[in-house]
Design a protein around this motif. Structure first.
Motif, PDB file in Angstrom:
ATOM      1  N   MET A  93      -3.199  -0.011  -0.300  1.00 53.44           N
ATOM      2  CA  MET A  93      -3.851  -0.357  -1.568  1.00 53.44           C
ATOM      3  C   MET A  93      -4.816   0.753  -1.968  1.00 53.44           C
ATOM      4  O   MET A  93      -5.508   1.311  -1.122  1.00 53.44           O
ATOM      5  N   ALA A  94      -4.870   1.061  -3.260  1.00 57.71           N
ATOM      6  CA  ALA A  94      -5.748   2.119  -3.753  1.00 57.71           C
ATOM      7  C   ALA A  94      -7.209   1.731  -3.563  1.00 57.71           C
ATOM      8  O   ALA A  94      -7.558   0.549  -3.423  1.00 57.71           O
ATOM      9  N   ALA A  95      -8.063   2.741  -3.548  1.00 55.23           N
ATOM     10  CA  ALA A  95      -9.495   2.486  -3.374  1.00 55.23           C
ATOM     11  C   ALA A  95     -10.026   1.682  -4.553  1.00 55.23           C
ATOM     12  O   ALA A  95      -9.571   1.851  -5.690  1.00 55.23           O
ATOM     13  N   PRO A  96     -11.002   0.800  -4.319  1.00 56.96           N
ATOM     14  CA  PRO A  96     -11.572   0.011  -5.414  1.00 56.96           C
ATOM     15  C   PRO A  96     -12.340   0.901  -6.378  1.00 56.96           C
ATOM     16  O   PRO A  96     -12.835   1.969  -6.009  1.00 56.96           O
ATOM     17  N   ILE A  97     -12.420   0.433  -7.632  1.00 63.44           N
ATOM     18  CA  ILE A  97     -13.183   1.202  -8.621  1.00 63.44           C
ATOM     19  C   ILE A  97     -14.650   0.781  -8.620  1.00 63.44           C
ATOM     20  O   ILE A  97     -15.503   1.503  -9.127  1.00 63.44           O
ATOM     21  N   MET A  98     -14.955  -0.399  -8.063  1.00 62.26           N
ATOM     22  CA  MET A  98     -16.351  -0.807  -7.921  1.00 62.26           C
ATOM     23  C   MET A  98     -16.433  -1.915  -6.882  1.00 62.26           C
ATOM     24  O   MET A  98     -15.430  -2.571  -6.570  1.00 62.26           O
ATOM     25  N   GLY A  99     -17.626  -2.102  -6.359  1.00 63.04           N
ATOM     26  CA  GLY A  99     -17.783  -3.166  -5.380  1.00 63.04           C
ATOM     27  C   GLY A  99     -19.194  -3.270  -4.852  1.00 63.04           C
ATOM     28  O   GLY A  99     -20.056  -2.424  -5.122  1.00 63.04           O
ATOM     29  N   TYR A 100     -19.431  -4.351  -4.122  1.00 60.17           N
ATOM     30  CA  TYR A 100     -20.700  -4.601  -3.425  1.00 60.17           C
ATOM     31  C   TYR A 100     -20.408  -4.768  -1.952  1.00 60.17           C
ATOM     32  O   TYR A 100     -19.399  -5.377  -1.562  1.00 60.17           O
ATOM     33  N   GLU A 101     -21.307  -4.295  -1.122  1.00 53.73           N
ATOM     34  CA  GLU A 101     -21.240  -4.526   0.319  1.00 53.73           C
ATOM     35  C   GLU A 101     -22.559  -5.138   0.758  1.00 53.73           C
ATOM     36  O   GLU A 101     -23.631  -4.612   0.453  1.00 53.73           O
ATOM     37  N   GLY A 102     -22.480  -6.245   1.501  1.00 56.20           N
ATOM     38  CA  GLY A 102     -23.689  -6.903   1.995  1.00 56.20           C
ATOM     39  C   GLY A 102     -24.573  -7.435   0.891  1.00 56.20           C
ATOM     40  O   GLY A 102     -25.803  -7.416   0.994  1.00 56.20           O
ATOM     41  N   LEU A 103     -23.977  -7.949  -0.188  1.00 54.63           N
ATOM     42  CA  LEU A 103     -24.739  -8.414  -1.348  1.00 54.63           C
ATOM     43  C   LEU A 103     -25.617  -9.605  -0.986  1.00 54.63           C
ATOM     44  O   LEU A 103     -25.169 -10.572  -0.368  1.00 54.63           O
ATOM     45  N   GLY A 104     -26.876  -9.543  -1.373  1.00 53.46           N
ATOM     46  CA  GLY A 104     -27.798 -10.661  -1.174  1.00 53.46           C
ATOM     47  C   GLY A 104     -28.731 -10.812  -2.352  1.00 53.46           C
ATOM     48  O   GLY A 104     -29.185  -9.822  -2.930  1.00 53.46           O
ATOM     49  N   LEU A 105     -29.000 -12.058  -2.726  1.00 48.05           N
ATOM     50  CA  LEU A 105     -29.904 -12.329  -3.847  1.00 48.05           C
ATOM     51  C   LEU A 105     -30.710 -13.580  -3.537  1.00 48.05           C
ATOM     52  O   LEU A 105     -30.152 -14.628  -3.186  1.00 48.05           O
ATOM     53  N   VAL A 106     -32.017 -13.451  -3.674  1.00 53.41           N
ATOM     54  CA  VAL A 106     -32.908 -14.600  -3.475  1.00 53.41           C
ATOM     55  C   VAL A 106     -33.091 -15.311  -4.795  1.00 53.41           C
ATOM     56  O   VAL A 106     -33.329 -14.689  -5.835  1.00 53.41           O
ATOM     57  N   GLN A 107     -32.971 -16.639  -4.760  1.00 56.45           N
ATOM     58  CA  GLN A 107     -33.230 -17.451  -5.951  1.00 56.45           C
ATOM     59  C   GLN A 107     -34.070 -18.650  -5.528  1.00 56.45           C
ATOM     60  O   GLN A 107     -33.661 -19.416  -4.654  1.00 56.45           O
ATOM     61  N   GLY A 108     -35.215 -18.800  -6.167  1.00 58.41           N
ATOM     62  CA  GLY A 108     -36.109 -19.877  -5.763  1.00 58.41           C
ATOM     63  C   GLY A 108     -36.682 -19.601  -4.390  1.00 58.41           C
ATOM     64  O   GLY A 108     -37.180 -18.508  -4.108  1.00 58.41           O
ATOM     65  N   SER A 109     -36.550 -20.575  -3.494  1.00 56.59           N
ATOM     66  CA  SER A 109     -37.135 -20.437  -2.159  1.00 56.59           C
ATOM     67  C   SER A 109     -36.130 -19.968  -1.114  1.00 56.59           C
ATOM     68  O   SER A 109     -36.461 -19.888   0.069  1.00 56.59           O
ATOM     69  N   GLY A 110     -34.898 -19.680  -1.525  1.00 60.47           N
ATOM     70  CA  GLY A 110     -33.903 -19.284  -0.526  1.00 60.47           C
ATOM     71  C   GLY A 110     -32.893 -18.307  -1.093  1.00 60.47           C
ATOM     72  O   GLY A 110     -32.991 -17.844  -2.232  1.00 60.47           O
ATOM     73  N   TRP A 111     -31.904 -17.996  -0.272  1.00 59.00           N
ATOM     74  CA  TRP A 111     -30.865 -17.051  -0.646  1.00 59.00           C
ATOM     75  C   TRP A 111     -29.782 -17.780  -1.441  1.00 59.00           C
ATOM     76  O   TRP A 111     -29.234 -18.778  -0.982  1.00 59.00           O
ATOM     77  N   LEU A 112     -29.479 -17.260  -2.634  1.00 56.34           N
ATOM     78  CA  LEU A 112     -28.316 -17.754  -3.370  1.00 56.34           C
ATOM     79  C   LEU A 112     -27.053 -17.128  -2.789  1.00 56.34           C
ATOM     80  O   LEU A 112     -26.043 -17.806  -2.583  1.00 56.34           O
ATOM     81  N   PHE A 113     -27.107 -15.810  -2.524  1.00 57.84           N
ATOM     82  CA  PHE A 113     -26.030 -15.093  -1.842  1.00 57.84           C
ATOM     83  C   PHE A 113     -26.646 -14.301  -0.701  1.00 57.84           C
ATOM     84  O   PHE A 113     -27.774 -13.840  -0.791  1.00 57.84           O
ATOM     85  N   LYS A 114     -25.864 -14.116   0.347  1.00 59.94           N
ATOM     86  CA  LYS A 114     -26.309 -13.236   1.428  1.00 59.94           C
ATOM     87  C   LYS A 114     -25.088 -12.732   2.181  1.00 59.94           C
ATOM     88  O   LYS A 114     -24.220 -13.509   2.596  1.00 59.94           O
ATOM     89  N   GLY A 115     -25.011 -11.407   2.323  1.00 59.06           N
ATOM     90  CA  GLY A 115     -23.936 -10.813   3.105  1.00 59.06           C
ATOM     91  C   GLY A 115     -22.571 -10.874   2.458  1.00 59.06           C
ATOM     92  O   GLY A 115     -21.552 -10.864   3.153  1.00 59.06           O
ATOM     93  N   LEU A 116     -22.526 -10.900   1.110  1.00 57.10           N
ATOM     94  CA  LEU A 116     -21.227 -10.963   0.435  1.00 57.10           C
ATOM     95  C   LEU A 116     -20.646  -9.565   0.259  1.00 57.10           C
ATOM     96  O   LEU A 116     -21.360  -8.617  -0.065  1.00 57.10           O
ATOM     97  N   ASP A 117     -19.326  -9.459   0.445  1.00 50.89           N
ATOM     98  CA  ASP A 117     -18.595  -8.230   0.151  1.00 50.89           C
ATOM     99  C   ASP A 117     -17.639  -8.515  -1.005  1.00 50.89           C
ATOM    100  O   ASP A 117     -16.908  -9.516  -0.988  1.00 50.89           O
ATOM    101  N   LEU A 118     -17.648  -7.647  -2.000  1.00 45.13           N
ATOM    102  CA  LEU A 118     -16.835  -7.852  -3.193  1.00 45.13           C
ATOM    103  C   LEU A 118     -16.295  -6.509  -3.673  1.00 45.13           C
ATOM    104  O   LEU A 118     -17.055  -5.551  -3.825  1.00 45.13           O
ATOM    105  N   TYR A 119     -14.976  -6.458  -3.913  1.00 46.93           N
ATOM    106  CA  TYR A 119     -14.344  -5.223  -4.384  1.00 46.93           C
ATOM    107  C   TYR A 119     -13.436  -5.547  -5.568  1.00 46.93           C
ATOM    108  O   TYR A 119     -12.745  -6.562  -5.581  1.00 46.93           O
ATOM    109  N   ILE A 120     -13.441  -4.649  -6.564  1.00 42.46           N
ATOM    110  CA  ILE A 120     -12.580  -4.792  -7.739  1.00 42.46           C
ATOM    111  C   ILE A 120     -11.731  -3.537  -7.859  1.00 42.46           C
ATOM    112  O   ILE A 120     -12.246  -2.411  -7.829  1.00 42.46           O
ATOM    113  N   HIS A 121     -10.414  -3.744  -7.979  1.00 41.82           N
ATOM    114  CA  HIS A 121      -9.463  -2.642  -8.083  1.00 41.82           C
ATOM    115  C   HIS A 121      -8.938  -2.545  -9.520  1.00 41.82           C
ATOM    116  O   HIS A 121      -9.077  -3.475 -10.318  1.00 41.82           O
ATOM    117  N   GLU A 122      -8.325  -1.417  -9.816  1.00 45.36           N
ATOM    118  CA  GLU A 122      -7.692  -1.257 -11.123  1.00 45.36           C
ATOM    119  C   GLU A 122      -6.653  -2.365 -11.337  1.00 45.36           C
ATOM    120  O   GLU A 122      -5.916  -2.730 -10.423  1.00 45.36           O
TER     121      GLU A 122
END
Length: 597
Positions: free
Chosen positions: A1-30
């Motif tokens: 598979m071709a390399a992704p054109i964009m992505g996140y590694e280890g994505l984390g976001l705090v919302q309120g008093s805790g983590w909404l996301f933590k440790g997410l990997d996301l890749y988007i290809h053509e």
């Protein structure tokens, strides 16, 4: 598979008093065609904003190929400070070329000179699409793109996206839209992000497999907390199985309703016995409605019975809301008569949104501040009732202002379905609801004892819910079709696909009129007897194919088998539709013969 054109590694976001996301990997290809699925409040919209870069993550690394243009279509863009829709579309350093925007606006049927402050939700949504599509994106992020659009605009958007050469990620409650366009699925589930190389058409079978695997693992654990975590998951899979049974019941109701109607082109129902009249809740007799010189509804007759589920469809401006107001007695016809049963007690969901003030608690909305909800004469504890509507039972103290738009809509449904009524009026009820809540709404409507009037552009929801469809084309004529949106669409397509008449010939001698049939032909009787079993067989085949496609590794392991199974599944769906239509025609013939015999 071709390399992704964009992505996140280890994505984390705090919302309120805790983590909404933590440790997410996301890749988007053509050329990715991704459905983004998750319950209301799971963070779908937030994840799109993170991908677009309009908000920053608290941890993780974002990478993007240089020169990649990422465009986000927001669910509720702000038009403050702009005089016209054109001003908004062409604003900013990254604005599209004016000629491209005008060309797309013309195809979408939107006048960009419209004053922004007074534009309707549908006009604003079209303006948002004009700007997003005209920006020539490499990655297009769509947050509920079909909200406020009529059927014609939705189909135009589907055609545009099918030709789009970039990648897109779509959040949508419109199952038909997702099924037709997506090839992979991102699923946000309990702060995790799962990806499968299956489009939305096979997602639910894959989801059920994931739930079943987790349930088996949970049963091996001793901790009650771990087992209790799966109450919702068991509810989702169980509800889906129950809804399959309800769909069978719905098909039977449609067949019965079709048998009660006169021949094609006859709008008024044919039965007029005392028993039928006692069941009638709304009767429209040769109704015409005019606004000035324009005729909105022309010569419309229909008898709506107790238990009917009526869907009203058509493009914006064809008169759907006017027809709904006629049927509920809110407005009077220019000609003809509307008769409502004296015992009619209706509720209109859309009219109750003013109750949802931000400072109120969930408890205030459902139980007037108490612990018990009066559900059509039966007392239920608020925590148990919240659970039935897919809420955490402990959120009775939550403020309305902290709920997402979808959660507020779901809470309003819970409140209104608890009230005694025999007529339920739903105007675009699927907006802001997630897919699991749509399954729940389908279930609640199926079990509702009264009559339902439903205006919607959600084709799949109509096909799963209504027994009669009233289709408007803007000419004033109202098509009355037994079944859902697909049945109405087939009726509209039939004249277009009919064969052209042959060249005129010398007039033949007029034959004697054919004798009226007194029974079905051998072939018709055979089809009438065998089709129900054949429909069951093809449904079993479809279930097996969906289960096979739910295997996340099939695509990479055997792409030819994946393509073949996918193609066979699409063909089987078409065969099933044709079988059901054939059996429905035969059921009408049987009823007609019984009436004449």
């Amino acid at each position: 598979m071709a390399a992704p054109i964009m992505g996140y590694e280890g994505l984390g976001l705090v919302q309120g008093s805790g983590w909404l996301f933590k440790g997410l990997d996301l890749y988007i290809h053509e050329r990715d065609r991704l459905a983004l699925i998750g319950r209301n409040g799971a963070g779908k919209t937030t994840l799109l904003k993170l991908i677009a870069g309009t908000i920053d993550a608290d941890e993780g690394r974002r990478t993007i190929r240089p020169g990649t243009r990422v465009v986000l279509l927001e669910q509720e863009p702000r038009f403050d400070g702009f005089e016209t829709l054109r001003d908004w579309v062409l604003a900013g350093s990254d604005a599209p070329e004016a000629y491209e925007a005008e060309a797309i606006a013309d195809q979408l049927g939107i006048d960009l000179s419209r004053v922004a402050a007074s534009a309707s939700g549908g006009e604003r949504r079209r303006a948002g699409l004009v700007r997003a599509l005209a920006m020539d994106p490499d990655v297009l992020l769509l947050d509920e793109p079909t909200n406020h659009l009529d059927l014609a605009a939705i189909q135009w958007l589907e055609d545009w996206l099918s030709r789009f050469t970039g990648a897109f990620v779509a959040i949508s409650h419109d199952r038909t839209f997702l099924t037709r366009l997506t090839r992979s699925t991102l699923w946000i589930d309990r702060n995790q992000l799962r990806r499968t190389e299956i489009g939305f058409g096979g997602f639910e079978a894959w989801q059920d497999k994931v739930f079943a695997d987790e349930a088996r693992n949970a049963e091996r654990l001793d901790a009650k907390l771990k087992i209790e975590e799966h109450w919702l998951l068991r509810g989702v899979t169980g509800r889906r199985k129950r809804n399959q049974g309800r769909l069978e019941k719905l098909h039977q109701m449609r067949a019965t309703r079709a048998a009660m109607m006169g021949p094609p082109g006859t709008a008024k129902l044919g039965m007029a016995s005392d028993d039928v009249r006692t069941k009638s809740v709304i009767e429209a007799d040769n109704v015409t409605l005019r606004y000035g010189e324009r005729t909105i509804i022309r010569n419309f007759s229909l008898r709506i019975q107790r238990g009917d589920r009526i869907g009203i469809v058509g493009a914006n401006g064809t008169g759907k809301s006017s027809l709904l107001k006629l049927l509920t007695g809110e407005i009077q016809p220019s000609e003809g008569h509307i008769k409502l049963a004296k015992t009619l007690n209706g509720i209109v969901i859309d009219q109750q949104r003013a109750l949802m003030t931000p400072e109120k608690r969930v408890r205030d909305i459902l139980a007037e501040g108490g612990d018990w909800v009066d559900v059509r004469g039966e007392k239920k504890h608020i925590q148990g009732y919240l659970k039935e509507f897919l809420f955490d039972p402990g959120m009775s103290e939550a403020r309305i202002g902290t709920l997402s738009g979808g959660e507020q809509s779901r809470l309003l449904l819970a409140r209104e379905f608890a009230r005694p009524s025999n007529l339920l009026v739903l105007d675009e009820p699927t907006n802001d609801l997630d897919l699991e809540t749509l399954d729940l709404l389908q279930e609640v409507i199926a079990d509702y004892d009264g009559t339902v009037l439903l205006v919607s552009h959600d084709r799949d929801f109509l096909d799963r819910t209504v027994t009669l469809t009233l289709g408007l084309d803007g000419s004033g004529k109202v098509d009355i079709v037994a079944g859902g949106y697909a049945d109405w669409e087939r009726k509209r397509e039939a004249p277009r696909t009919a064969s052209k008449p042959a060249a005129p010939k010398a007039a033949p001698a007029i034959p004697p009129p054919p004798a009226q049939k007194t029974k079905l032909s051998f072939k018709d009787q055979r089809d009438y007897d065998l089709l129900p079993g054949q429909i069951e067989q093809i449904e079993a085949e479809m279930a097996a194919l969906e289960a096979e496609l739910a295997d996340g590794g099939l695509y990479t392991r055997d792409p030819k088998r994946f393509a073949a199974a996918n193609a066979r599944l699409e063909a089987a769906r078409g065969e099933k539709d044709a079988m059901e239509e054939r059996w429905l025609d035969l059921a009408m013939m049987v009823e007609d013969l019984a009436t004449r015999g």
